[in-house]
Enzyme design. Structure first.
Site, PDB file in Angstrom:
ATOM      1  N   CYS A 115       0.810  -1.230   0.000  1.00  0.00           N
ATOM      2  CA  CYS A 115       0.000   0.000   0.000  1.00  0.00           C
ATOM      3  C   CYS A 115       0.838   1.273   0.000  1.00  0.00           C
ATOM      4  O   CYS A 115       0.331   2.356  -0.261  1.00  0.00           O
ATOM      5  CB  CYS A 115      -0.965  -0.006   1.177  1.00  0.00           C
ATOM      6  SG  CYS A 115      -2.085  -1.409   1.157  1.00  0.00           S
ATOM      7  N   HIS A 252      -3.215   7.330   2.019  1.00  0.00           N
ATOM      8  CA  HIS A 252      -3.579   6.002   1.526  1.00  0.00           C
ATOM      9  C   HIS A 252      -4.985   5.704   2.036  1.00  0.00           C
ATOM     10  O   HIS A 252      -5.293   5.897   3.214  1.00  0.00           O
ATOM     11  CB  HIS A 252      -2.580   4.967   2.048  1.00  0.00           C
ATOM     12  CG  HIS A 252      -3.060   3.566   1.861  1.00  0.00           C
ATOM     13  ND1 HIS A 252      -3.562   3.114   0.658  1.00  0.00           N
ATOM     14  CD2 HIS A 252      -3.148   2.519   2.723  1.00  0.00           C
ATOM     15  CE1 HIS A 252      -3.924   1.854   0.788  1.00  0.00           C
ATOM     16  NE2 HIS A 252      -3.692   1.475   2.030  1.00  0.00           N
ATOM     17  N   ASN A 282     -10.072  -0.153  -0.258  1.00  0.00           N
ATOM     18  CA  ASN A 282      -8.612  -0.031  -0.215  1.00  0.00           C
ATOM     19  C   ASN A 282      -8.045  -0.638  -1.499  1.00  0.00           C
ATOM     20  O   ASN A 282      -8.101  -1.854  -1.689  1.00  0.00           O
ATOM     21  CB  ASN A 282      -8.082  -0.768   1.026  1.00  0.00           C
ATOM     22  CG  ASN A 282      -6.575  -0.694   1.156  1.00  0.00           C
ATOM     23  OD1 ASN A 282      -5.879  -0.304   0.224  1.00  0.00           O
ATOM     24  ND2 ASN A 282      -6.068  -1.085   2.314  1.00  0.00           N
TER      25      ASN A 282
HETATM   26  N1  ACO Z   1     -18.480  -8.302   9.379  1.00  0.00           N
HETATM   27  C1  ACO Z   1     -18.933  -8.567  10.612  1.00  0.00           C
HETATM   28  N2  ACO Z   1     -18.123  -8.900  11.631  1.00  0.00           N
HETATM   29  C2  ACO Z   1     -16.817  -8.973  11.389  1.00  0.00           C
HETATM   30  C3  ACO Z   1     -16.260  -8.699  10.131  1.00  0.00           C
HETATM   31  C4  ACO Z   1     -17.154  -8.369   9.088  1.00  0.00           C
HETATM   32  N3  ACO Z   1     -16.742  -8.083   7.839  1.00  0.00           N
HETATM   33  N4  ACO Z   1     -14.930  -8.844  10.190  1.00  0.00           N
HETATM   34  C5  ACO Z   1     -14.631  -9.177  11.454  1.00  0.00           C
HETATM   35  N5  ACO Z   1     -15.772  -9.267  12.172  1.00  0.00           N
HETATM   36  C6  ACO Z   1     -15.931  -9.599  13.584  1.00  0.00           C
HETATM   37  C7  ACO Z   1     -14.775 -10.394  14.141  1.00  0.00           C
HETATM   38  O1  ACO Z   1     -14.924 -11.764  13.829  1.00  0.00           O
HETATM   39  C8  ACO Z   1     -14.917 -10.119  15.613  1.00  0.00           C
HETATM   40  O2  ACO Z   1     -15.931 -10.943  16.125  1.00  0.00           O
HETATM   41  P1  ACO Z   1     -15.807 -11.581  17.612  1.00  0.00           P
HETATM   42  O3  ACO Z   1     -15.758 -10.389  18.525  1.00  0.00           O
HETATM   43  O4  ACO Z   1     -17.030 -12.390  17.704  1.00  0.00           O
HETATM   44  O5  ACO Z   1     -14.525 -12.359  17.601  1.00  0.00           O
HETATM   45  C9  ACO Z   1     -15.424  -8.688  15.660  1.00  0.00           C
HETATM   46  O6  ACO Z   1     -15.959  -8.400  14.352  1.00  0.00           O
HETATM   47  C10 ACO Z   1     -14.348  -7.689  15.992  1.00  0.00           C
HETATM   48  O7  ACO Z   1     -13.228  -7.976  15.170  1.00  0.00           O
HETATM   49  P2  ACO Z   1     -11.971  -7.055  15.126  1.00  0.00           P
HETATM   50  O8  ACO Z   1     -11.013  -7.542  14.093  1.00  0.00           O
HETATM   51  O9  ACO Z   1     -11.446  -6.883  16.511  1.00  0.00           O
HETATM   52  O10 ACO Z   1     -12.673  -5.699  14.649  1.00  0.00           O
HETATM   53  P3  ACO Z   1     -12.087  -4.265  14.544  1.00  0.00           P
HETATM   54  O11 ACO Z   1     -12.925  -3.332  15.294  1.00  0.00           O
HETATM   55  O12 ACO Z   1     -10.614  -4.243  14.822  1.00  0.00           O
HETATM   56  O13 ACO Z   1     -12.309  -3.924  13.012  1.00  0.00           O
HETATM   57  C11 ACO Z   1     -11.001  -3.893  11.005  1.00  0.00           C
HETATM   58  C12 ACO Z   1     -11.714  -4.744  12.024  1.00  0.00           C
HETATM   59  C13 ACO Z   1     -12.050  -3.066  10.223  1.00  0.00           C
HETATM   60  C14 ACO Z   1     -10.266  -4.800  10.034  1.00  0.00           C
HETATM   61  C15 ACO Z   1     -10.024  -2.957  11.737  1.00  0.00           C
HETATM   62  O14 ACO Z   1      -9.185  -3.689  12.586  1.00  0.00           O
HETATM   63  C16 ACO Z   1      -9.191  -2.171  10.792  1.00  0.00           C
HETATM   64  O15 ACO Z   1      -9.656  -1.269  10.153  1.00  0.00           O
HETATM   65  N6  ACO Z   1      -7.892  -2.482  10.688  1.00  0.00           N
HETATM   66  C17 ACO Z   1      -7.031  -1.853   9.742  1.00  0.00           C
HETATM   67  C18 ACO Z   1      -6.833  -2.808   8.669  1.00  0.00           C
HETATM   68  C19 ACO Z   1      -6.636  -2.175   7.335  1.00  0.00           C
HETATM   69  O16 ACO Z   1      -7.186  -1.159   6.976  1.00  0.00           O
HETATM   70  N7  ACO Z   1      -5.832  -2.846   6.573  1.00  0.00           N
HETATM   71  C20 ACO Z   1      -5.596  -2.455   5.248  1.00  0.00           C
HETATM   72  C21 ACO Z   1      -4.298  -2.936   4.814  1.00  0.00           C
HETATM   73  S1  ACO Z   1      -3.031  -2.091   5.646  1.00  0.00           S
HETATM   74  C22 ACO Z   1      -3.133  -0.597   5.123  1.00  0.00           C
HETATM   75  O17 ACO Z   1      -3.557  -0.397   4.041  1.00  0.00           O
HETATM   76  C23 ACO Z   1      -2.699   0.458   6.018  1.00  0.00           C
END
Ligand code: ACO
Length: 325
Positions: A115, A252, A282
């Site tokens: 990215c 980004h 993304n």
């Molecule tokens: N729909 C519904 N529930 C979901 C989904 C989904 N698509 N994905 C995960 N969950 C659930 C999980 O299973 C978990 O359930 P549980 O509590 O029963 O175990 C719950 O939601 C919470 O999961 P987390 O991963 O802790 O959720 P979080 O609040 O951290 O959000 C997310 C997840 C959106 C991925 C967040 O961590 C994030 O934005 N991270 C950054 C990742 C990113 O943007 N990466 C891109 C590549 S790197 C870059 O470009 C910088």
């Protein structure tokens, strides 16, 4: 300061026709429009058609950037294409774009910083141009992440999309003043210790397969905000400018929450932040040039504006570029 400055003369973007909505995704995995919008700000993303490759997206964006720059392809002597999803393991996707544009001179190669790829590519092109080795560069970010997603993994498949963006950069004169047009400073970083937080579980030398994207979203989130704001602060301190001098920040487009948290940490108001993640998802290396092409195309970014780009991706890699547009 160099007597040559790399001036960005035009930007262009391309998104595949097919739009995949959150509601459609909710029929494929256990998720909902509400969850995706609340956690990421993403409402829809574009997906490349069968047979449509990264080079096709890159070529379309490159043609638009060249047209917007009023530049003939024959002027280009450097093509740098950032991608983590090349058409083939080799040759470089950049060489396919070069050939399709009818360019037969200079250099063409891909770079891989996921990215952060576009910021890395921009810095590479800037260094070649200010060194006097090339005069006109096409810098492209292009991805078909839909091909490396695990469509059963709701934690990742809802976040990404396909697309391409490109800019044309030419050698221009500079007195060294910050008011002169062009790239003012670039800052690149990597820390390979974080490999396991964001990676693809395949490759030619490991599994012999393409593999799928794997991510620890929560950890990536924390690092992203810290690393991107640090990279912005480095760019500001290198030039003696302050956050208040920035006209536009083009981050980004990973996630609305990451973008908002980084801008808040930097003290940059939301109205100065270009956001396209809601409609693009993304798109990895394509996200910054796509966002740039939108904001230049609709007249927000104007000649003379101070534009700050920041990115972060797998590796981890991260970086920033400060440009007088
Ligand atoms: N729909 C519904 N529930 C979901 C989904 C989904 N698509 N994905 C995960 N969950 C659930 C999980 O299973 C978990 O359930 P549980 O509590 O029963 O175990 C719950 O939601 C919470 O999961 P987390 O991963 O802790 O959720 P979080 O609040 O951290 O959000 C997310 C997840 C959106 C991925 C967040 O961590 C994030 O934005 N991270 C950054 C990742 C990113 O943007 N990466 C891109 C590549 S790197 C870059 O470009 C910088």
């Amino acid at each position: 300061m160099s007597a040559i400055r790399s001036v960005i003369c035009g930007a262009g973007g391309y998104l595949p026709e097919r739009i995949l909505s959150n509601d459609e995704l909710a029929k494929m995995v256990d998720t909902s429009d509400d969850w995706i919008v609340e956690r990421s700000g993403i409402r829809e993303r574009h997906i490349a058609a069968d047979g449509e490759m990264t080079s096709d997206l890159a070529l379309a964006a490159a043609r638009r950037a060249l047209a917007n720059a009023g530049t003939e392809a024959s002027e280009v002597d450097l093509v740098v294409l950032a991608t983590a999803t090349p058409d083939q393991t080799f040759p470089a996707t950049a060489t396919k774009v070069q050939a399709a544009l009818g360019i037969t001179r200079g250099a063409a190669f891909d770079i891989q910083a996921v990215c952060t790829g576009f910021v890395y590519a921009l810095a590479i092109a800037d260094n070649f141009i200010t060194a006097g080795q090339f005069k006109c560069a096409l810098v492209i970010g292009a991805e078909t992440f839909s091909r490396i997603l695990d469509w059963q993994d709701r934690g990742t498949c809802v976040l990404f999309g396909d697309g391409a963006g490109a800019v044309v950069i030419k050698a221009g004169p500079s007195t060294g003043a910050l008011s002169d047009r062009g790239i003012l400073t670039t800052h690149l970083y990597a820390d390979g210790r974080h490999h396991d937080l964001l990676y693809v579980d395949g490759g030619p030398s490991s599994t012999g397969t393409t593999g799928h994207l794997r991510m620890n979203g929560r950890e990536v989130f924390k690092h992203a905000v810290t690393n991107m704001s640090d990279a912005v602060n480095e760019a500001l301190s290198a030039t003696g400018l302050s956050a208040g001098d920035i006209d536009w920040i083009v981050p980004h487009q990973a996630n609305k929450r990451i973008i908002d948290a980084t801008a808040k940490k930097l003290g940059i108001p939301p109205e100065k932040v270009v956001q396209t993640v809601g409609l693009h998802g993304n798109t990895s290396a394509a996200s910054i040039p796509l966002a740039l092409s939108c904001a230049v195309g609709d007249g927000r970014i104007k000649k003379g504006n101070l534009v700050l780009m920041e990115g972060m991706g797998g590796g981890f890699t991260w970086g920033s570029a400060l440009v007088r547009w």
